[in-house]
Each structure stands twice: as structure tokens, then as C-alpha cells.
Design a protein around this motif. Structure first.
Motif, mmCIF file in Angstrom:
data_model
loop_
_atom_site.group_PDB
_atom_site.id
_atom_site.type_symbol
_atom_site.label_atom_id
_atom_site.label_comp_id
_atom_site.label_asym_id
_atom_site.label_seq_id
_atom_site.Cartn_x
_atom_site.Cartn_y
_atom_site.Cartn_z
ATOM 1 N N ARG A 1 0.837 -1.206 0.000
ATOM 2 C CA ARG A 1 0.000 0.000 0.000
ATOM 3 C C ARG A 1 0.876 1.262 0.000
ATOM 4 O O ARG A 1 0.620 2.208 -0.735
ATOM 5 C CB ARG A 1 -0.906 -0.041 1.236
ATOM 6 C CG ARG A 1 -1.734 1.199 1.435
ATOM 7 C CD ARG A 1 -2.627 1.080 2.670
ATOM 8 N NE ARG A 1 -3.377 2.300 2.879
ATOM 9 C CZ ARG A 1 -2.912 3.360 3.534
ATOM 10 N NH1 ARG A 1 -1.700 3.328 4.060
ATOM 11 N NH2 ARG A 1 -3.654 4.435 3.669
ATOM 12 N N ASP B 1 -7.464 9.334 8.882
ATOM 13 C CA ASP B 1 -8.911 9.110 8.986
ATOM 14 C C ASP B 1 -9.488 9.014 7.572
ATOM 15 O O ASP B 1 -10.503 9.613 7.258
ATOM 16 C CB ASP B 1 -9.568 10.245 9.778
ATOM 17 C CG ASP B 1 -11.015 9.925 10.138
ATOM 18 O OD1 ASP B 1 -11.304 8.755 10.454
ATOM 19 O OD2 ASP B 1 -11.850 10.837 10.078
ATOM 20 N N ARG C 1 -4.113 9.510 0.723
ATOM 21 C CA ARG C 1 -3.360 9.706 -0.542
ATOM 22 C C ARG C 1 -3.826 10.975 -1.240
ATOM 23 O O ARG C 1 -3.021 11.709 -1.809
ATOM 24 C CB ARG C 1 -3.471 8.474 -1.437
ATOM 25 C CG ARG C 1 -4.805 8.247 -2.095
ATOM 26 C CD ARG C 1 -4.931 6.872 -2.695
ATOM 27 N NE ARG C 1 -5.010 5.850 -1.665
ATOM 28 C CZ ARG C 1 -4.868 4.551 -1.881
ATOM 29 N NH1 ARG C 1 -4.638 4.099 -3.097
ATOM 30 N NH2 ARG C 1 -4.966 3.696 -0.898
ATOM 31 N N ASP D 1 -15.094 2.716 -3.995
ATOM 32 C CA ASP D 1 -14.137 3.676 -3.445
ATOM 33 C C ASP D 1 -13.318 4.267 -4.597
ATOM 34 O O ASP D 1 -12.714 3.508 -5.365
ATOM 35 C CB ASP D 1 -13.235 2.810 -2.548
ATOM 36 C CG ASP D 1 -12.438 3.592 -1.578
ATOM 37 O OD1 ASP D 1 -12.464 4.806 -1.672
ATOM 38 O OD2 ASP D 1 -11.773 2.943 -0.738
HETATM 39 O O1 CDP Z 1 -5.779 6.649 3.277
HETATM 40 P P1 CDP Z 1 -6.371 6.313 1.969
HETATM 41 O O2 CDP Z 1 -7.878 6.453 1.943
HETATM 42 O O3 CDP Z 1 -5.720 6.999 0.809
HETATM 43 O O4 CDP Z 1 -6.032 4.774 1.732
HETATM 44 P P2 CDP Z 1 -6.764 3.403 2.097
HETATM 45 O O5 CDP Z 1 -5.745 2.356 1.878
HETATM 46 O O6 CDP Z 1 -8.045 3.314 1.356
HETATM 47 O O7 CDP Z 1 -7.037 3.476 3.662
HETATM 48 C C1 CDP Z 1 -8.149 4.112 4.208
HETATM 49 C C2 CDP Z 1 -7.921 4.345 5.654
HETATM 50 O O8 CDP Z 1 -7.793 3.106 6.332
HETATM 51 C C3 CDP Z 1 -6.633 5.086 6.025
HETATM 52 O O9 CDP Z 1 -6.700 6.459 5.810
HETATM 53 C C4 CDP Z 1 -6.544 4.720 7.492
HETATM 54 O O10 CDP Z 1 -7.433 5.495 8.250
HETATM 55 C C5 CDP Z 1 -6.992 3.267 7.481
HETATM 56 N N1 CDP Z 1 -5.876 2.334 7.432
HETATM 57 C C6 CDP Z 1 -5.422 1.813 8.604
HETATM 58 O O11 CDP Z 1 -5.960 2.114 9.666
HETATM 59 N N2 CDP Z 1 -4.352 0.953 8.584
HETATM 60 C C7 CDP Z 1 -3.758 0.622 7.416
HETATM 61 N N3 CDP Z 1 -2.712 -0.200 7.423
HETATM 62 C C8 CDP Z 1 -4.214 1.137 6.225
HETATM 63 C C9 CDP Z 1 -5.286 1.997 6.254
#
Ligand code: CDP
Length: 247
Positions: A87, A123, A127, A187
Motif C-alpha cells: 500500500r 482518517d 493519498r 471507493d
Molecule cells: O488513506 P487512503 O484512503 O488513501 O487509503 P486506504 O488504503 O483506502 O485506507 C483508508 C484508511 O484506512 C486510512 O486512511 C486509514 O485510516 C486506514 N488504514 C489503517 O488504519 N491501517 C492501514 N494499514 C491502512 C489503512
């Protein structure tokens, strides 16, 4: 059943957005970006030289590194795992690709800009917040580098902003927070420039699939969000608009 947003927002409403430029001192560009409870420090540094594949071309480069801090999420995560995760790699490459659209590499010359995005609090939408705040940090850095004489002309040739959108109970919602992100069947992360030209779209159905009609609705929501982000970025770099070449 209609999805009730936990923070009471309208479906098309962004979280409170803020950019604090000059948050740290040593990197030429430094911006603390907040999208609601998502908080990211974006710094931009410059170094002489470029990766081997560009040596001798007269062109510069931009690269990005992204990391979540161990305690940026509810459960602490070890630094080593965060560093190596797929990721992390995916997100930092997306940030780099997106922000390269804002730079004229001939104007930059054989220099490398490094955008570091460090997530203080995650939260959801990290990205897209990193890209949107990363652009403000780039403008901040270019202003400082012109002032200190490191750069002779501005390499900024465009504006870049990004937002997340998703489908909950079949309906579109802008700028999901974590609770919403977990519940969303679909998403999207959308990156656009100052003309709402598309730079990148990531759109995943976590459950089932989505229709062309829903795709268009999601992009309409993303556009509305990005229009507001472009304005907020310009407010944050007020006085530096002249750095955008061609304006
Ligand atoms: O952050 P973003 O939305 O770009 O990426 P995502 O991979 O869709 O992750 C969404 C949210 O999940 C993150 O912003 C974190 O709040 C949470 N997350 C987490 O708690 N632990 C991880 N290893 C990855 C994501």
C-alpha cells in the motif's frame, strides 16, 4: 435506506480543509494539511542531479515518499511493516505521478524534487490529502527556492488536487472519512488539474460492481470537490500565483 454521515455533512460536502505553510523550518516547502481528522505533513526538498535515465537530458525529476506514522491509526503499527507494505509503495508512486503533472522539468533543470508525505493521523483519504497538500508544499518550496536563488525560474506549470468519493447505499458521497471508507461498496480516488482535466482515477468496487451512471455521478462529485480544493490551494499560496508559469 439513506446513509447518514457520522459528522452530519451533506453528501457533496468536503471535510474542513486547511493548509499551514511553513509548518517546519528546514525543508524549502513544508505544509501541514488537514482534511478533517486526516493530518499530513508534506515537505518538499531539492537536490542537484537526477536519476540515471535522465542524466544529460537537461530535465529534472520529482519523486515522492509516503509513510504513515506508527500511531497515526487506532492501533499502533510497527515502522518496518509500514515501510515495506505494498500500500505504501502504491500510494507514494501515485503521489509522484500526480505531482509530476504540475512541473515543467526543463524549467527545473537537472534537479530532483522530493515530496515527503508523512501521515500524522489517518482518517481516510490520506493519498488524496497528500497530493492536494503536496501541491501547496511544492508552491511553497518553489517560492523559497526562487527567493534564495537556487532556482532562476519557476518550474510550476499547473495545479493539481485530488479527492476521494465513494458509493454508500448506492449513492455518491464526497471525501469519505474512515467509518465511511470502511462501509463504502465503491471507493474512488480522483486527481485533476486546474482545468479539471483528469490526471488519474482509481476506482474499486469492494462489493459487487458499479454502473456507468454511478461512475458519472462519482466523477461529478469529485469535480465539485476538486473545484473547491483548487480555490483553497490558491488561498493558501496567495501572493505566489505568479509562480504558476503562464499566469
Ligand atoms: O488513506 P487512503 O484512503 O488513501 O487509503 P486506504 O488504503 O483506502 O485506507 C483508508 C484508511 O484506512 C486510512 O486512511 C486509514 O485510516 C486506514 N488504514 C489503517 O488504519 N491501517 C492501514 N494499514 C491502512 C489503512
Amino acid at each position: 435506506m439513506v446513509w447518514q454521515r457520522p459528522d452530519g455533512r451533506q453528501p457533496y460536502e468536503l471535510r474542513p480543509i486547511s493548509f499551514h505553510a511553513g509548518f517546519t523550518r528546514f525543508a524549502p516547502g513544508s505544509v501541514l494539511t488537514k482534511f478533517g481528522d486526516t493530518q499530513i505533513l508534506c515537505t518538499v526538498s531539492v537536490s542537484e542531479g537526477v536519476p540515471k535515465f535522465l542524466a544529460g537530458t537537461g530535465k529534472g525529476w520529482l519523486t515522492s515518499e509516503y509513510r504513515m506514522l506508527p500511531s497515526s491509526t487506532q492501533e499502533r503499527q510497527p515502522r518496518e511493516l509500514l515501510k515495506l507494505s505494498g500500500r505504501t509503495q502504491e500510494i507514494q508512486r501515485l503521489i509522484g505521478r500526480s505531482l509530476r503533472a504540475a512541473i515543467d522539468f526543463e524549467a527545473l533543470g537537472e534537479r530532483t524534487l522530493t515530496v515527503d508525505a508523512d501521515v500524522l493521523q489517518a482518517d481516510a483519504g490520506t493519498r488524496t490529502a497528500a497530493i492536494t497538500g503536496g501541491f501547496v508544499a511544492l508552491a511553497h518550496a518553489v517560492g523559497q527556492l526562487l527567493h534564495s536563488g537556487v532556482l532562476e525560474r519557476s518550474p510550476l506549470c499547473g495545479q493539481v488536487a485530488a479527492i476521494s468519493v465513494g458509493l454508500l447505499q448506492g449513492e455518491p458521497y464526497l471525501d469519505l472519512n474512515y467509518i465511511e471508507d470502511v462501509g463504502a461498496a465503491v471507493d474512488f480516488n480522483v486527481v485533476m488539474n486546474q482545468n479539471l482535466g483528469i490526471i488519474e482515477i482509481q476506482g474499486t468496487a469492494e462489493e459487487g460492481s458499479y454502473s456507468r451512471t454511478q461512475l458519472n455521478q462519482l466523477l461529478d462529485f469529485a469535480e465539485k470537490g476538486i473545484q473547491q480544493l483548487l480555490i483553497a490551494q490558491r488561498e493558501a499560496i496567495a501572493g505566489w500565483e505568479h509562480l504558476l508559469v503562464g499566469e
